[in-house]
Design a protein around this motif. Sequence first.
Motif, PDB file in Angstrom:
ATOM      1  N   TYR A 182       4.766 -45.191   9.175  1.00 36.30           N
ATOM      2  CA  TYR A 182       3.313 -45.105   9.106  1.00 36.30           C
ATOM      3  C   TYR A 182       2.817 -44.330  10.319  1.00 36.30           C
TER       4      TYR A 182
ATOM      5  N   LEU B 167      -6.726 -45.304   4.676  1.00 34.40           N
ATOM      6  CA  LEU B 167      -5.330 -44.865   4.684  1.00 34.40           C
ATOM      7  C   LEU B 167      -5.174 -43.495   5.328  1.00 34.40           C
TER       8      LEU B 167
ATOM      9  N   ARG C 190      -1.440 -43.606   6.752  1.00 33.37           N
ATOM     10  CA  ARG C 190      -0.397 -43.297   5.768  1.00 33.37           C
ATOM     11  C   ARG C 190       0.156 -41.896   5.969  1.00 33.37           C
TER      12      ARG C 190
ATOM     13  N   GLY D 167       3.490 -50.776   9.261  1.00 33.38           N
ATOM     14  CA  GLY D 167       3.924 -50.420   7.929  1.00 33.38           C
ATOM     15  C   GLY D 167       5.215 -51.122   7.556  1.00 33.38           C
TER      16      GLY D 167
END
Length: 570
Positions: free
Chosen positions: A280, A494, A498, A276
């Motif tokens: 992340y 994601l 994420r 990231g």
Amino acid sequence: MMACNGERSNHDPQVKITKHVLVIHGLTLLRRSSRMSFRKKTAPIKLASVVALSMIVVTGCGSSTNVESSSEAPKGTTAPAAPLKLSYWVGMPTDGARVMKNYNDSLFYQELEKKTSVKVDFQHPAIGSEKEQFNLLIASGNLPDVIEYNFMNYPGGPEKAISDKVAIPLNDLIAKNAPNLKKYLDEHPELKRDVTTDSGTIYAFPAIGVGNSNVSSGLMLRKDWLNELGLKTPETMEEWTTVLRAFKEKKGAKSPLTLTRDDFKIDRLNGAFNIGATYYIDNGKIKYGPYETAFKDYLMQLNAWYKEGLLDKDFATQDAKAKDGKITNSSSGAFAANIGSGMGKYLNAIPESAKTFDLVAAQHPVMKKGEQPKIFTAAYEYRGDGSAVITPNNKNAASTAKWLDYLYSDEGNTLKSFGVEGTTFNKVNGFPKYTDLITNNPEKLSIGEAMAKYLRVATPAPGFVGDDRYTEQYYKYDQQKEALTVYNKYYKNLEQTRLPRISQTPEEAQELSAIMAEVDTYKDEMFLKFVMGSESFDNYDKYIKQLKSMKIERAIALKQAAFERFKTRK
């Protein structure tokens, strides 16, 4: 117009707040003592008139405490007995500010007032100073009835905003007075978890992303150049190098890939290296990209492009206007941009010197052919921005909740997203098609400006955002519609990488802020030095050691703690 609870300061946060004193950007102000993700995308649900407008109960001005009954209005009531007056603090989008002075000039809010008999006194901070004016608003203690802002950015998080008496808990109000929102949250528990604090408190009426539009930006290239050179849209970093080299050598591009410094602060090219740009998730563990081994490989790739003249030499200093100029004058053939304000703008103004000008969206880059991207920039389904809290100064909290809840009904979403039938849209085989007032405005307003003037759809606001029926018409060109499909293809990936909408405790937030202020400054400085070649990669280990000495591992631990708490939310 003054709301019934008195005038409100037209001011606007990142504030550090204690019980009696607020510290804002180094200034100390005394608080006035007088004030006492990842879900399956679903289109807005149709509800069987659960939010009949007759439910809006209106009471007169009372004491400064919230004493309004939360019971429903008698059946059959068609309108409140007397107008409800609310003061509402909200930033004005740039498109909106160009076409109106106040949201009271908006067709949407005019129609909403007719339907609900709720009169709103809007307070708008100056564009560009929303954060500073929010700080001053909170410091003043003179709060309006409703504040629309991103309370994920409130120092100490939403829980701190409640303890600071800036927002009130909404659990009971929503249960009793917001059937549309309650139903949606019940049917989407992961979204509900996002708008709930670690202690189980719902704090805002959220802007909720629906449809296939959570990823609205990415990397783009000159399609006409690719066609002319017999090249395919690049997917891997190796293919990107080949394409950029061809743009430089065969098309004379002085800046084959043009970006700004800010483009490197979000997830773009770094995703190919499975790291990231900041924090992340990797197999359930929080990591900080610039502290990882792969970050060196990423920097070395950028440095190689920079030395070869493939990466814009001016990326560290140029602004958006300079970047635009290089794209339109054919100095560059690749860049990062939004689908609407970027790709649409460029396609709408094809330069005379490049009559074949065409653009294509590139999939988020990977390292190996056949891999799926897992780290890239996207909006959360709970937008954060455009969410409304009810303040303790609001004397009519139940009625306000009912008013806001209308926006989560099918009728309310239609009014917010499409406007008035026969004026801003017509039904064509059941599809709400915008009229020329929106898409070909007689006053020469852009589609964004027209939408800002007549609707409230182009930026996050309480209710739903991103309805596919809207995006299909907002994006004028086929290239934009294709880009939307390309960028959103791997959105579900994601979920693995994420960070969700975690929140730190006030104490954690203060410690984390102090650490990251130092870390970010150093990391940004070293990023430029490594990419531009003024720092040898022989010193990369020293860079890592310096981050460690700045307590980056402690910051990662604080993030991990917040993530673990988030997973227990209900």
